[in-house]
Design an enzyme around this catalytic site. Structure first.
Site, PDB file in Angstrom:
ATOM      1  N   ARG A 230      47.791  63.845 -12.052  1.00 44.30           N
ATOM      2  CA  ARG A 230      47.339  65.052 -12.732  1.00 44.30           C
ATOM      3  C   ARG A 230      48.465  65.591 -13.587  1.00 44.30           C
ATOM      4  O   ARG A 230      49.644  65.562 -13.211  1.00 44.30           O
ATOM      5  CB  ARG A 230      46.877  66.114 -11.727  1.00 44.30           C
ATOM      6  N   GLU A 259      44.424  69.157 -21.900  1.00 47.57           N
ATOM      7  CA  GLU A 259      43.705  68.000 -22.443  1.00 47.57           C
ATOM      8  C   GLU A 259      42.451  68.463 -23.188  1.00 47.57           C
ATOM      9  O   GLU A 259      41.711  69.302 -22.674  1.00 47.57           O
ATOM     10  CB  GLU A 259      43.322  67.042 -21.302  1.00 47.57           C
ATOM     11  N   HIS A 278      43.999  59.918 -20.805  1.00 48.85           N
ATOM     12  CA  HIS A 278      43.384  60.063 -19.477  1.00 48.85           C
ATOM     13  C   HIS A 278      42.336  58.969 -19.238  1.00 48.85           C
ATOM     14  O   HIS A 278      41.175  59.242 -18.927  1.00 48.85           O
ATOM     15  CB  HIS A 278      42.740  61.446 -19.334  1.00 48.85           C
TER      16      HIS A 278
END
Length: 318
Positions: A230, A259, A278
């Site tokens: 994370r 993000e 990601h």
């Protein structure tokens, strides 16, 4: 039993469940806007987690179990769920194969300077003179912070490269494929020997800002830091500072505090940073694996077995 899904489920999977469990009522929806119509009478809810709110939990008068079809549960309304005593399970472990492959692949890419040779190919240049900067990943030491299913799979693959594997977890309990295990408070003591530091930490109140300036100061200047857990486990300013000071050689980042990463963020253009959006856990096998866990748990739940796979400890957030 009424089972509602706000996550889009392919037709072949829908057909499997309706045929296999004809005594249950399934409502497969294309989003929470559609699923909200049925949520008041739902006993079980399938969701990716980010579409749930306090208000929806309040509406769900019959809801007893939430199956999150991802590993991340950061955005769940925990207090509302706890208040109603709803069971939560997630899909922890389904990412272990693609994420372990990602880590090895990205480390190889950086150490073998793949970006340079791809650019050279596109510009029709014979970059043989750049081979002096190439490195190997074999016989190195990898510190994996987060020694769960993903960390263990990564350690297993690292053994194919004869690496020494050091795991760091909350408890420090011995785990398969790790040569040594330490607790999180002992992290600083193992960093001086690390060639690669891989973070697979979840997002919890204990792990936000986990990696600090003093951690990077203890890493060898040749170390590579990879974060695929994370983004909030480390501040981007801390990474940039460590790179600019020469405290580490490179950072591979798949996750970020914000993000999508803002277009003007300095990480984009830093010569010692390799980024991906990601995608470390992306795989065509993602949903089939998640639905396998759901089906295993559904069998248990229907039989009265409350020991469901991947039950979340709501107080701890994982």
């Amino acid at each position: 039993m009424n089972i509602v899904s706000s996550a889009e489920i392919p037709q072949n999977m829908q057909d499997h469940f309706t045929a296999t469990y004809p005594s249950h009522q399934f409502q497969f929806c294309s989003g929470m806007e559609e699923a909200e119509t049925y949520i008041q009478s739902a006993d079980i809810l399938l969701t990716y987690g980010e579409d749930l709110t306090d208000e929806l939990i309040e509406q769900a008068a019959e809801l007893k179990w939430i199956m999150v079809l991802s590993a991340g549960i950061d955005e769940l309304p925990f207090e509302a769920i706890k208040k109603k005593g709803i069971i939560v399970t997630n899909s922890r472990g389904i990412h272990k194969i693609p994420m372990a492959e990602y880590a090895i692949g990205m480390l190889l890419q950086v150490c073998r300077n793949a970006e340079l040779f791809i650019d050279s190919q596109r510009s029709h240049q014979w970059a043989r003179g750049e081979r002096a900067g190439l490195r190997e990943i074999s016989n190195k030491t990898m510190v994996i912070v987060g020694a769960g299913a993903i960390g263990q799979e990564l350690a297993r693959l690292a053994k194919a490269f004869r690496m020494k594997t050091i795991g760091v977890s909350h408890s420090g309990t011995e785990k398969s494929y790790f040569d040594e295990m330490y607790t999180q408070k002992d992290l600083a003591s193992v960093l001086p020997n690390a060639d690669f530091v891989v973070s697979i930490l979840p997002s919890t109140k204990e792990t936000r800002g986990f990696f600090r300036k003093e951690h990077f100061e203890k890493m060898p200047p040749s170390a590579i830091f990879l974060n695929m857990g994370r983004g909030d486990a480390v501040a981007s300013e801390t990474i940039l500072d460590a790179l600019d000071r020469g405290e580490i050689a490179h950072a591979i980042l798949d996750v970020f505090e914000q993000e999508p990463l803002p277009a003007d963020h300095p990480l984009w253009d830093h010569e010692k940073v390799t980024m991906t959006p990601h995608v470390s856990g992306a795989s065509p096998e993602y949903l089939p694996r998640a639905m396998d866990i759901f089906e295993e748990n559904l069998e248990k739940y229907v039989s009265g077995d409350q020991q469901l796979v991947n039950t979340i400890q709501l107080d701890r957030g994982y």
